[in-house]
Design an enzyme around this catalytic site. Structure first.
Site, short mmCIF file in Angstrom:
data_model
loop_
_atom_site.label_atom_id
_atom_site.label_comp_id
_atom_site.label_asym_id
_atom_site.label_seq_id
_atom_site.Cartn_x
_atom_site.Cartn_y
_atom_site.Cartn_z
N ASP A 98 0.81 -1.22 0.00
CA ASP A 98 0.00 0.00 0.00
C ASP A 98 0.84 1.26 0.00
OD1 ASP A 98 1.06 -0.18 2.52
OD2 ASP A 98 -0.86 -0.19 3.60
N CYS A 101 4.78 -0.11 2.90
CA CYS A 101 5.34 -1.42 3.20
C CYS A 101 6.72 -1.34 3.85
CB CYS A 101 5.40 -2.29 1.94
SG CYS A 101 6.21 -1.50 0.53
N HIS A 287 8.48 -2.55 -3.64
CA HIS A 287 7.90 -3.21 -2.47
C HIS A 287 8.98 -3.74 -1.54
CE1 HIS A 287 4.77 -5.20 -0.20
NE2 HIS A 287 5.52 -6.28 -0.15
#
Length: 292
Positions: A98, A101, A287
């Site tokens: 989101d 992370c 990420h």
């Protein structure tokens, strides 16, 4: 809107067989979709819906599970995961994708290191003290106390809970960090910690502050738009700042498409010669997860 493709006929089916699949997105005219494209779109929408239901942080999963996800997609990623497993890495604790992370993965790794230390009560106290030391820097950065006091209290209370006797289990810590109110408060506080450090040392960072389009930003604009705003991904500048401010070394394994896949590049952040074991994170493009 993109121009619509004409419907395929039996005469041109063989020619289309060798063409790459059409990209279907929000700009595609839905009335032009084939049955197969409608099915694929529905499946993708269901997957996206399931992604929204994923916890903010997930229990540990073997790296072999992550490997399986790339077996049909990227041979280099598979090779690099094999290299990680060969080097002794076993599990990954996933953070929800989101934009927050990095901070969630950091908080989890930081917390688990405290409860697994020889003296969790002392380590929790030291961590809470380190966070309290940030308050003068918050005020110097122009953050009003009413802006950060609730987040600070939540994080401090959470850190104190790590020093109880006996200390909480890893599962209990994970459960606390899965709670949106607690987890989001910690994310905001860590963002303020990071921002205030960058603001206090502009000479160290001003030549490395770029926006998403590669444009150079002022310290103020960078901190407001790329650090303090929730949902904005962290990059090297944010990682360096948080690591330096809290005096916590961080090591990140870069799982990307570079090289031949025979090894995984590891990048270290934080003070050189630090005696503490670094927090280990796994980076995939855009990420971060916690790696063990």
């Amino acid at each position: 809107m993109q121009p619509s493709a004409p419907p395929a006929t039996s005469s041109d089916a063989s020619a289309n067989a060798n063409e790459p699949p059409r990209v279907v997105n929000e700009e595609t005219n839905l009335s032009d979709l084939t049955d197969q494209e409608i099915i694929a779109l529905s499946q993708r929408m269901n997957e996206d819906s399931e992604a929204d239901k994923r916890p903010l942080l997930s229990p540990p999963a073997p790296l072999s599970v992550l490997r399986e996800e790339y077996e049909r997609g990227s041979a280099i990623f598979v090779k690099k995961i094999d290299a990680l497993i060969k080097d002794g890495w076993k599990t990954v604790w996933r953070a929800k994708g989101d934009g927050d992370c990095f901070y969630r993965a950091f908080a989890l790794a930081f917390s688990l290191r405290i409860i697994s230390s020889l003296d969790p009560a002392l380590e929790a106290q030291l961590a809470a003290s380190k966070i309290q030391e940030c308050v003068p820097r918050f005020l110097e950065a122009g953050f009003m106390e009413m802006v950060f006091e609730d987040f600070l209290e939540t994080f401090s209370t959470f850190l104190q809970s790590l020093g109880t006797t006996p200390p909480p289990s890893a599962a209990q810590v994970l459960s606390q960090l899965q709670d949106p109110e607690t987890s989001n408060s910690i994310v905001v506080l860590l963002r303020l910690v990071t921002s205030s450090w960058i603001r206090s040392k502009p000479e160290e960072f001003e030549f490395f502050l770029m926006g998403p389009d590669g444009e150079m930003l002022s310290v103020l604009n960078f901190c407001q738009n790329e650090v303090e705003a929730c949902g904005k991904e962290a990059d090297n500048v944010q990682i360096m700042a948080l690591s330096a401010c809290l005096d916590v070394p961080i090591k990140i394994a870069y799982l990307d498409a570079s090289g031949d896949g025979s090894h995984v590049d590891m990048h270290s952040f934080g003070p050189e010669g630090a005696s503490e074991v670094p927090l280990n994170l796994l980076y995939r493009p855009g990420h971060y997860d916690f790696l063990q």
